[in-house]
Design a protein around this motif. Structure first.
Motif, mmCIF file in Angstrom:
data_model
loop_
_atom_site.group_PDB
_atom_site.id
_atom_site.type_symbol
_atom_site.label_atom_id
_atom_site.label_comp_id
_atom_site.label_asym_id
_atom_site.label_seq_id
_atom_site.Cartn_x
_atom_site.Cartn_y
_atom_site.Cartn_z
ATOM 1 N N THR A 1 -3.957 -5.444 -8.395
ATOM 2 C CA THR A 1 -4.083 -5.666 -7.048
ATOM 3 C C THR A 1 -5.671 -5.862 -6.722
ATOM 4 O O THR A 1 -5.886 -6.375 -5.589
ATOM 5 C CB THR A 1 -3.629 -4.257 -6.352
ATOM 6 O OG1 THR A 1 -4.498 -3.039 -6.913
ATOM 7 C CG2 THR A 1 -2.195 -4.001 -6.268
ATOM 8 N N VAL A 2 -6.508 -5.508 -7.553
ATOM 9 C CA VAL A 2 -7.802 -5.688 -7.300
ATOM 10 C C VAL A 2 -8.085 -7.187 -7.719
ATOM 11 O O VAL A 2 -8.773 -8.198 -6.795
ATOM 12 C CB VAL A 2 -8.750 -5.130 -8.233
ATOM 13 C CG1 VAL A 2 -10.574 -5.634 -8.018
ATOM 14 C CG2 VAL A 2 -8.641 -3.798 -7.588
ATOM 15 N N MET B 1 2.473 1.972 -3.484
ATOM 16 C CA MET B 1 1.435 2.387 -4.511
ATOM 17 C C MET B 1 0.926 3.800 -3.976
ATOM 18 O O MET B 1 0.756 4.603 -5.198
ATOM 19 C CB MET B 1 0.298 1.482 -4.537
ATOM 20 C CG MET B 1 0.534 0.046 -4.991
ATOM 21 S SD MET B 1 -0.994 -0.977 -4.813
ATOM 22 C CE MET B 1 -1.853 -0.261 -6.054
ATOM 23 N N SER C 1 0.918 -1.240 -0.011
ATOM 24 C CA SER C 1 -0.058 0.043 0.035
ATOM 25 C C SER C 1 0.891 1.293 -0.044
ATOM 26 O O SER C 1 0.559 2.374 -0.673
ATOM 27 C CB SER C 1 -0.961 0.056 1.186
ATOM 28 O OG SER C 1 -1.864 -1.197 1.104
ATOM 29 N N THR D 1 2.826 7.034 -8.144
ATOM 30 C CA THR D 1 1.538 7.294 -8.915
ATOM 31 C C THR D 1 1.747 6.337 -10.193
ATOM 32 O O THR D 1 0.742 5.827 -10.645
ATOM 33 C CB THR D 1 1.351 8.518 -9.358
ATOM 34 O OG1 THR D 1 2.410 9.387 -9.791
ATOM 35 C CG2 THR D 1 1.038 9.498 -7.972
ATOM 36 N N ARG E 1 -3.058 -0.915 -10.296
ATOM 37 C CA ARG E 1 -4.471 -0.736 -9.873
ATOM 38 C C ARG E 1 -5.364 -1.695 -10.031
ATOM 39 O O ARG E 1 -6.158 -2.231 -9.193
ATOM 40 C CB ARG E 1 -5.020 0.702 -10.125
ATOM 41 C CG ARG E 1 -5.226 0.892 -11.635
ATOM 42 C CD ARG E 1 -5.429 2.338 -11.887
ATOM 43 N NE ARG E 1 -6.025 2.542 -13.159
ATOM 44 C CZ ARG E 1 -7.008 2.836 -13.596
ATOM 45 N NH1 ARG E 1 -8.166 2.767 -12.817
ATOM 46 N NH2 ARG E 1 -7.440 3.037 -14.848
ATOM 47 N N PHE E 2 -5.377 -2.257 -11.447
ATOM 48 C CA PHE E 2 -6.428 -3.548 -11.650
ATOM 49 C C PHE E 2 -5.717 -4.935 -11.211
ATOM 50 O O PHE E 2 -6.596 -5.538 -10.767
ATOM 51 C CB PHE E 2 -6.311 -3.657 -13.000
ATOM 52 C CG PHE E 2 -7.436 -2.452 -13.616
ATOM 53 C CD1 PHE E 2 -8.710 -2.530 -13.376
ATOM 54 C CD2 PHE E 2 -6.873 -1.398 -14.519
ATOM 55 C CE1 PHE E 2 -9.534 -1.360 -13.742
ATOM 56 C CE2 PHE E 2 -7.747 -0.373 -15.080
ATOM 57 C CZ PHE E 2 -9.129 -0.472 -14.801
ATOM 58 N N SER F 1 3.147 3.496 -10.542
ATOM 59 C CA SER F 1 3.071 2.091 -9.775
ATOM 60 C C SER F 1 1.565 1.778 -9.729
ATOM 61 O O SER F 1 1.003 1.025 -9.974
ATOM 62 C CB SER F 1 3.784 1.860 -8.572
ATOM 63 O OG SER F 1 5.328 2.036 -8.933
ATOM 64 N N LEU F 2 1.089 2.741 -9.252
ATOM 65 C CA LEU F 2 -0.418 2.922 -8.682
ATOM 66 C C LEU F 2 -1.136 2.607 -10.071
ATOM 67 O O LEU F 2 -2.113 1.730 -9.958
ATOM 68 C CB LEU F 2 -0.945 4.163 -8.188
ATOM 69 C CG LEU F 2 -2.455 4.132 -7.656
ATOM 70 C CD1 LEU F 2 -2.920 3.082 -6.655
ATOM 71 C CD2 LEU F 2 -2.760 5.686 -6.947
ATOM 72 N N GLU F 3 -0.913 3.277 -10.921
ATOM 73 C CA GLU F 3 -1.657 3.335 -12.499
ATOM 74 C C GLU F 3 -1.475 1.842 -12.917
ATOM 75 O O GLU F 3 -2.273 1.212 -13.483
ATOM 76 C CB GLU F 3 -0.994 4.381 -13.254
ATOM 77 C CG GLU F 3 -1.831 4.122 -14.476
ATOM 78 C CD GLU F 3 -3.260 4.425 -14.566
ATOM 79 O OE1 GLU F 3 -4.067 4.289 -15.387
ATOM 80 O OE2 GLU F 3 -3.700 5.221 -13.520
ATOM 81 N N ARG F 4 -0.250 1.264 -12.900
ATOM 82 C CA ARG F 4 -0.023 0.076 -13.474
ATOM 83 C C ARG F 4 -0.568 -1.056 -12.829
ATOM 84 O O ARG F 4 -0.960 -2.189 -13.222
ATOM 85 C CB ARG F 4 1.829 0.044 -13.502
ATOM 86 C CG ARG F 4 2.559 0.620 -14.656
ATOM 87 C CD ARG F 4 3.642 0.033 -14.962
ATOM 88 N NE ARG F 4 4.477 0.255 -13.744
ATOM 89 C CZ ARG F 4 5.375 1.413 -13.577
ATOM 90 N NH1 ARG F 4 5.474 2.196 -14.478
ATOM 91 N NH2 ARG F 4 6.225 1.422 -12.662
#
Length: 314
Positions: free
Chosen positions: A163-164, A149, A146, A153, A160-161, A155-158
């Protein structure tokens, strides 16, 4: 049931398509729908089959190993180790492809498995000590993911799907890369079914029957590392499949792992692919990621398991 859901997974998508067109795209290379069926829906279905079998079997052997009916593949921190390694690779090394993720996921899962085994007591490890060590590392590593990420930002974009938990990015290359790891993990887990039955009687009884508890635990941990590492690299950390399916199957087969594991390998993909199809239908014209659907479906059943007065032991 699995066969029906496989057909639905190929036939149903975020974009409506008549069954005749799907069939034509499946069989005829010159059909307009060939690219959609063969490059998107078919690899997605195959990955769902592999990941579902991996998570279900991993959950069943984890419940047997720890003698904890509420255990899942994340109990020993294996999913968290894979996730932390993938987040590190994406944030600091620029890895963006599943082909790179899978190696980092397996490495992270293996390192955390070794740490849990060492902290839990090594050869003298007990199920309770392994579970406590895994829970501690699990919380720490997911906090790290967390933090990475939130601070990065890109890494968050890469991620985000990922991690769900999603099957949407599946392709033939992804299926090919994770297939050997999942097959080996399944073979090791199935081969450990009989010794795990003996281990359920206790270490002393297992030794009296000719089993070697330390070797059995090591083999199971290797199997879970391969199964969870490969599935997590390809799909992200999908929850509840490894927890719920063994309970559903155990009601049909009883606790004998020689029957339980093969049934889990069949029913888990049915649950995962069914959730994926449901997400495509409910989210049209977009889609809901499969990890979200399994969480929504699994949450109420998990609460029911927790609040039961008596939970059947694996």
């Amino acid at each position: 049931m699995l066969a029906v859901i496989v057909v639905l997974s190929i036939a149903v998508g975020a974009k409506a398509m008549p069954l005749a067109d799907v069939w034509s795209g499946l069989l005829h290379r010159d059909a307009t729908e060939y690219a959609v069926v063969h490059r998107m829906r078919l690899p997605r279905t195959l990955l769902g089959l592999l990941a579902g079998a991996a998570l279900g079997v991993a959950g069943a052997v984890m419940q047997a190993l720890t003698r904890n009916p509420l255990a899942d593949p994340g109990l020993l921190g294996i999913n968290a180790g894979a996730s932390a390694a993938v987040a590190t690779a994406a944030a600091f090394l620029g890895v963006t492809a599943v082909g790179g993720y899978v190696w980092f996921a397996l490495l992270g899962a293996a390192v955390v498995t070794a740490l849990v085994y060492a902290v839990g007591g090594g050869r003298g490890a007990t199920p309770a000590r392994l579970a406590l060590a895994g829970a501690a590392l699990n919380a720490t590593l997911y906090s790290y993911v967390s933090a990475v990420m939130l601070l990065d930002t890109a890494s968050l974009e890469r991620l985000r799907f990922w991690t769900v938990g999603s099957l949407a990015s599946a392709d033939t290359a992804t299926v090919t890369r994770v297939l050997p790891f999942i097959l080996v993990g399944l073979l090791v887990a199935l081969g450990a079914a009989r010794p795990l039955n003996a281990l359920a009687l206790g270490d002393d009884a297992a030794r009296a029957l000719g089993a070697r508890p330390a070797l059995i635990r090591a083999a199971v941990i290797v199997a879970v590392t391969l199964l969870c590492g490969a599935a997590t690299a390809a799909c992200g950390p999908i929850v509840f499949v490894g927890l719920l399916v063994p309970h559903l199957v155990r009601a049909l087969t009883g606790p004998d792992l020689r029957w339980l594991l093969p049934y889990c390998a069949v029913l888990s993909p049915a649950l995962l692919l069914g959730a994926d199809v449901l997400g495509r239908v409910l989210g049209r014209p977009g889609e809901l990621q499969v990890g979200m659907v399994t969480a929504v479906l699994g949450g109420p059943l998990f609460l029911w398991l927790v609040t039961r007065r008596r939970v059947a032991q694996p």
